[in-house]
Design an enzyme around this catalytic site. Structure first.
Site, PDB file in Angstrom:
ATOM      1  N   GLU A 176     -32.371 -27.446 -76.996  1.00 48.26           N
ATOM      2  CA  GLU A 176     -32.295 -28.906 -77.094  1.00 48.26           C
ATOM      3  C   GLU A 176     -33.431 -29.624 -76.355  1.00 48.26           C
ATOM      4  O   GLU A 176     -33.185 -30.385 -75.403  1.00 48.26           O
ATOM      5  CB  GLU A 176     -30.942 -29.408 -76.578  1.00 48.26           C
ATOM      6  CG  GLU A 176     -29.762 -28.823 -77.327  1.00 48.26           C
ATOM      7  CD  GLU A 176     -28.425 -29.439 -76.905  1.00 48.26           C
ATOM      8  OE1 GLU A 176     -28.405 -30.340 -76.065  1.00 48.26           O
ATOM      9  OE2 GLU A 176     -27.389 -29.007 -77.449  1.00 48.26           O
ATOM     10  N   GLU A 371     -24.526 -23.889 -81.090  1.00 49.03           N
ATOM     11  CA  GLU A 371     -23.489 -24.557 -80.286  1.00 49.03           C
ATOM     12  C   GLU A 371     -22.641 -25.427 -81.186  1.00 49.03           C
ATOM     13  O   GLU A 371     -23.185 -26.155 -82.046  1.00 49.03           O
ATOM     14  CB  GLU A 371     -24.088 -25.483 -79.215  1.00 49.03           C
ATOM     15  CG  GLU A 371     -24.580 -24.786 -77.990  1.00 49.03           C
ATOM     16  CD  GLU A 371     -25.091 -25.765 -76.929  1.00 49.03           C
ATOM     17  OE1 GLU A 371     -24.570 -26.899 -76.832  1.00 49.03           O
ATOM     18  OE2 GLU A 371     -26.019 -25.371 -76.218  1.00 49.03           O
TER      19      GLU A 371
HETATM   20  O1  IFM Z   1     -22.861 -28.709 -72.371  1.00 51.27           O
HETATM   21  C1  IFM Z   1     -23.817 -29.080 -73.290  1.00 51.27           C
HETATM   22  C2  IFM Z   1     -24.862 -27.998 -73.442  1.00 51.27           C
HETATM   23  O2  IFM Z   1     -25.455 -27.671 -72.238  1.00 51.27           O
HETATM   24  C3  IFM Z   1     -25.954 -28.443 -74.386  1.00 51.27           C
HETATM   25  N1  IFM Z   1     -25.393 -28.927 -75.633  1.00 51.27           N
HETATM   26  C4  IFM Z   1     -24.306 -29.852 -75.571  1.00 51.27           C
HETATM   27  C5  IFM Z   1     -23.215 -29.346 -74.652  1.00 51.27           C
HETATM   28  C6  IFM Z   1     -22.055 -30.346 -74.592  1.00 51.27           C
HETATM   29  O3  IFM Z   1     -22.506 -31.561 -74.112  1.00 51.27           O
END
Ligand code: IFM
Length: 467
Positions: A176, A371
């Site tokens: 990210e 994710e």
């Molecule tokens: O916890 C975070 C993660 O570190 C990166 N993506 C989003 C998740 C939820 O906010």
């Protein structure tokens, strides 16, 4: 029921392709703790979380889920769930405390032990090199707005590939980068907490460059069979109305949220409209000759992190915003629907939209959902059980969307649930629980939530139930 129905077998399950990768995901600062053990030095998140007012309740990652000391127990939990893959991140300041020079063996040893433990459990390790914990020393010399940080990152990538490359087959350079650049240097809600539109655009470019140089370093040090990847939190953008003004608002945000990464990485160029929209901030002269060739070093897969869609319309945003000035005349609205504890709408359609967009725009790149998950207000009941039906419903709807995307020709190879454990949720501290394993942070006791049992069954069946 017609006579024909009686002979047509009912599809009760949505089955995933064989070999589909079922994983869980975590990140070093969010779970490891042991913040000053074995030579680890502060990262920007240690500094930020210790700065009053930056993180809810003054929480820090000093102890977190104590995974540094409980790693074998956590791997055993994953083995029990039957996951095929585990996506973890390496804490750069644990391995290379100043961000320069030789590696600290004790730091490397932790990741060697983790990888050994995973392989023993039959779980494929998926290593992310950067999930936001920049060594503070590199921030002191300018951080991501500074070009040199990208060079340092490529050296660190070589160290990690040489240490683990014989046993880790999948490598992700960055997690990210949008958050690292725009929340870290734009609106400052993430570490290092700087607020500069120019700083965030420079950071975005140097993160792209770091990705490209690290991809080259990984290729040079890893076997040919290694998978080199990048994870983006692409934004699923929806216009409030189909008006030309709202569609232009979507275009502007798409440029600064999505195409600012996709174009340099997959097309070797910066979006023209991004350059136009940000002309009041920069002429992009920090992009040097050869940079966009480096950023577009070929990679083997793209990771997508998705939680919720974003609705945009023409209008004005309050500042400071993370959008580097490109948000002028853009308004963000709450999407409708039920909400998670993050106040994020539950809307699996956004995931389907992103996956099919990538199928259309980048048809040759395999995708991983690296994710996806949800925070809810979970607690252990008097009998010690944690019931989380909303999370199960969330996961079910999003996996159904992934399944539909695969049916519609998207090459999705795996799904990594965020997250294995309740953990340090950045500026929200420990107030938000994303885990399918509940962590009592006072005792560090782990309890499988109902969603963990649900995920275990899903993995065993390689399918979700059709609803
Ligand atoms: O916890 C975070 C993660 O570190 C990166 N993506 C989003 C998740 C939820 O906010």
């Amino acid at each position: 029921m017609t006579a024909l129905d009686a002979f047509t077998p009912k599809v009760t399950e949505l089955r995933f392709p064989s070999g589909f990768r079922w994983g869980t995901a975590t990140a070093a600062y969010q779970i490891e703790g042991a913040a000053s053990e074995d030579g680890r030095t502060p990262s920007i998140w240690d500094t930020f979380s210790r700065t009053p007012g930056k993180v809810h309740h003054g929480d820090t990652g000093d102890i977190a889920a104590d995974h540094y000391h409980r790693m074998p127990e956590d791997v055993a939990l994953m083995r029990r769930l039957g996951v095929t893959d585990y996506r973890f991140s390496v804490a750069w300041p644990r391995v290379q405390p100043t961000g320069r020079g030789p590696a600290v063996q004790k730091g490397l040893d932790f990741y060697r032990r983790l990888v050994d433990e995973l392989l023993k459990a039959g779980i494929r390790p998926v290593a992310t090199l950067y999930h936001w914990d920049l060594p503070q020393e590199l921030e002191n010399t300018g951080g991501w707005p500074q070009r040199e940080t990208a060079q340092r990152f490529a050296e660190y990538a070589t160290i990690m590939a040489e240490a683990l490359g014989d046993r880790v087959a999948t490598w992700t350079t960055l997690n990210e980068p949008w958050c690292a650049a725009f929340l870290g240097y734009g609106n400052g809600v993430h570490a290092p907490g700087r607020t500069s539109n120019l700083g965030s655009l420079r950071a975005a470019h140097h993160l792209n460059l770091a990705h490209g140089w690290a991809a080259q370093a990984l290729r040079a040090a890893l076997p040919d069979t290694a998978e080199v990847s990048l994870t983006l939190n692409l934004h699923a953008l929806r216009p409030l109305t189909p008006s030309a003004e709202d569609l232009d608002a979507v275009r502007r945000i798409d440029a600064v949220a999505n195409r600012i990464f996709l174009d340099p990485v997959f097309r070797g160029r910066l979006p023209d409209d991004l350059i136009r929209d940000t002309a009041g901030i920069t002429d992009w002269s920090f992009v040097q000759g050869g940079d966009l060739t480096a950023t577009s070093t070929p990679i083997d897969s793209l990771g997508i992190n998705y939680y919720a869609p974003t609705v945009v319309a023409a209008g004005e945003t309050e500042s400071p915003s993370p959008w580097a000035g490109a948000e002028h005349h853009v308004r963000f609205l709450p999407a409708p629907g039920p909400r998670t504890a993050m106040d994020w709408p539950v809307d699996a359609g956004g995931l389907y939209e992103l996956l099919t967009r990538l199928r259309d725009e980048l048809p040759h790149i395999p995708l991983l959902v690296t994710e996806n998950g949800a925070a809810y207000h979970d607690y252990a009941d008097p009998s010690g059980h944690v019931h989380d039906p909303e999370r199960i419903a969330y996961l079910h709807s999003h996996l159904t969307a992934v399944h539909q995307a695969i049916q519609d020709g998207v090459d999705v190879r795996g799904y990594f649930l965020w997250s294995l454990l309740d953990n340090f949720e950045w500026a929200y501290g420990y107030s938000k629980r994303f885990g399918i394993v509940h962590v009592d942070f006072a005792t560090q006791r782990r309890t499988l939530k109902d969603s963990a049992a649900w995920y275990e069954q899903t993995i065993a069946r390689n399918a979700v139930k059709k609803r």
